[in-house]
Design an enzyme around this catalytic site. Sequence first.
Site, PDB file in Angstrom:
ATOM      1  N   LYS A  52       0.853  -1.203   0.000  1.00 29.32           N
ATOM      2  CA  LYS A  52       0.000   0.000   0.000  1.00 29.32           C
ATOM      3  C   LYS A  52       0.886   1.250   0.000  1.00 29.32           C
ATOM      4  O   LYS A  52       0.608   2.224  -0.692  1.00 29.32           O
ATOM      5  CB  LYS A  52      -0.932  -0.021   1.213  1.00 29.32           C
ATOM      6  CG  LYS A  52      -2.063  -1.040   1.035  1.00 29.32           C
ATOM      7  CD  LYS A  52      -2.875  -1.289   2.291  1.00 29.32           C
ATOM      8  CE  LYS A  52      -3.862  -2.436   2.027  1.00 29.32           C
ATOM      9  NZ  LYS A  52      -4.636  -2.829   3.194  1.00 29.32           N
ATOM     10  N   GLN A  96      -5.139  -1.556   9.420  1.00 28.88           N
ATOM     11  CA  GLN A  96      -4.865  -2.833   8.745  1.00 28.88           C
ATOM     12  C   GLN A  96      -5.445  -3.993   9.572  1.00 28.88           C
ATOM     13  O   GLN A  96      -5.136  -4.137  10.752  1.00 28.88           O
ATOM     14  CB  GLN A  96      -3.351  -3.017   8.542  1.00 28.88           C
ATOM     15  CG  GLN A  96      -2.979  -4.275   7.796  1.00 28.88           C
ATOM     16  CD  GLN A  96      -3.498  -4.308   6.357  1.00 28.88           C
ATOM     17  OE1 GLN A  96      -3.442  -3.322   5.640  1.00 28.88           O
ATOM     18  NE2 GLN A  96      -4.027  -5.450   5.931  1.00 28.88           N
ATOM     19  N   ASP A 119     -11.440   2.728   3.680  1.00 33.84           N
ATOM     20  CA  ASP A 119     -11.817   1.325   3.447  1.00 33.84           C
ATOM     21  C   ASP A 119     -13.332   1.189   3.245  1.00 33.84           C
ATOM     22  O   ASP A 119     -13.813   0.109   2.886  1.00 33.84           O
ATOM     23  CB  ASP A 119     -11.383   0.452   4.639  1.00 33.84           C
ATOM     24  CG  ASP A 119     -10.057  -0.247   4.385  1.00 33.84           C
ATOM     25  OD1 ASP A 119      -9.680  -0.394   3.203  1.00 33.84           O
ATOM     26  OD2 ASP A 119      -9.400  -0.654   5.364  1.00 33.84           O
TER      27      ASP A 119
END
Length: 280
Positions: A52, A96, A119
């Site tokens: 990422k 995460q 997200d």
Amino acid sequence: MTQTAQIIDGKTVSARLLETIATQTAAMSTPPGLAVILVGDDPASHVYVANKIKACAKAGIRSIEHRLPTTATEGEIANMITTLNTDTSVDGILLQLPLPKGLDSDKLVQMIAPAKDVDGLTIPNIGKLVAGIDGLVPCTPQGSLILIKEVMPDLTGKHAVVIGRSLLFGKPMAQLLLAENATVTTAHSKTSDLAGLCKTADILVAAVGRPKMVKGDWIKKGAIVIDVGINRLEDGKLCGDVDFEEAKNIAGAITPVPGGVGPMTIACLMVNTLKANRSK
Ligand code: NAP
């Protein structure tokens, strides 16, 4: 049998997307900022975060990595989220997952300010998706839709079957397909005659987590097959939820694993970070 399916190359499509974002961020006086919180030492999570951060560099997005030890408490992570929520230099916050055992990831994810929830997992963003209001859409279904539209720009009236009903993927994927005027069926572990149902799909999306579960004879000739599954086999190789070797002879177009949906997830994280920056 010879291969007939077009391979939908997520690497190429995601690289194109990152280039487009880079062009846009290059024209900005301050680049968008993405804060990534990584707790513990799960090796897969470390690889995902490294990827990422690499993508941020390609897209011209400033990444800020916050590492916490496995021993971090829920309170410490919550404090970090609260600080990042009010930090004006941070446009997106990514926690995460999975978190180390004992930490309530659902509770912590819901603490992220919806405007920075890149997200797309907070309840307000899920609500917007269902209501058809513009918001931050989960990255993997967003990327999967882009791949579908690469080969079928108009989904009107097509029958889409999504196997899997998780909040992370299956449910938002079904909503995105519905918004494109597809007729959508969501299948799950209690669905009867899954193979028969899949055979009626013009667009078949598998997000189950079972290696090679979808067999060639489950697929309608010419269908688009999107394989979201990432499974590691005993020999260390990755494979999807679809039996690729069988499916490629029947599908019209198919995503490989790796190199299909995976790179799109990361590219869409960049899309969302830029969007979060532009929406503030
Ligand atoms: P999940 O939360 O475990 O959900 C799996 C879904 O599959 C559930 O809805 C479950 O049904 C259904 N299922 C399980 N066994 C089934 C069966 N035998 N027949 C039909 N349906 C069945 O997983 P997820 O987070 O959605 O992820 C699914 C897969 O996608 C995993 O392999 C994951 O690694 C991968 N993934 C990839 C990316 C990427 O970037 N490429 C991103 C996210 C996830 P029930 O609801 O009835 O239990």
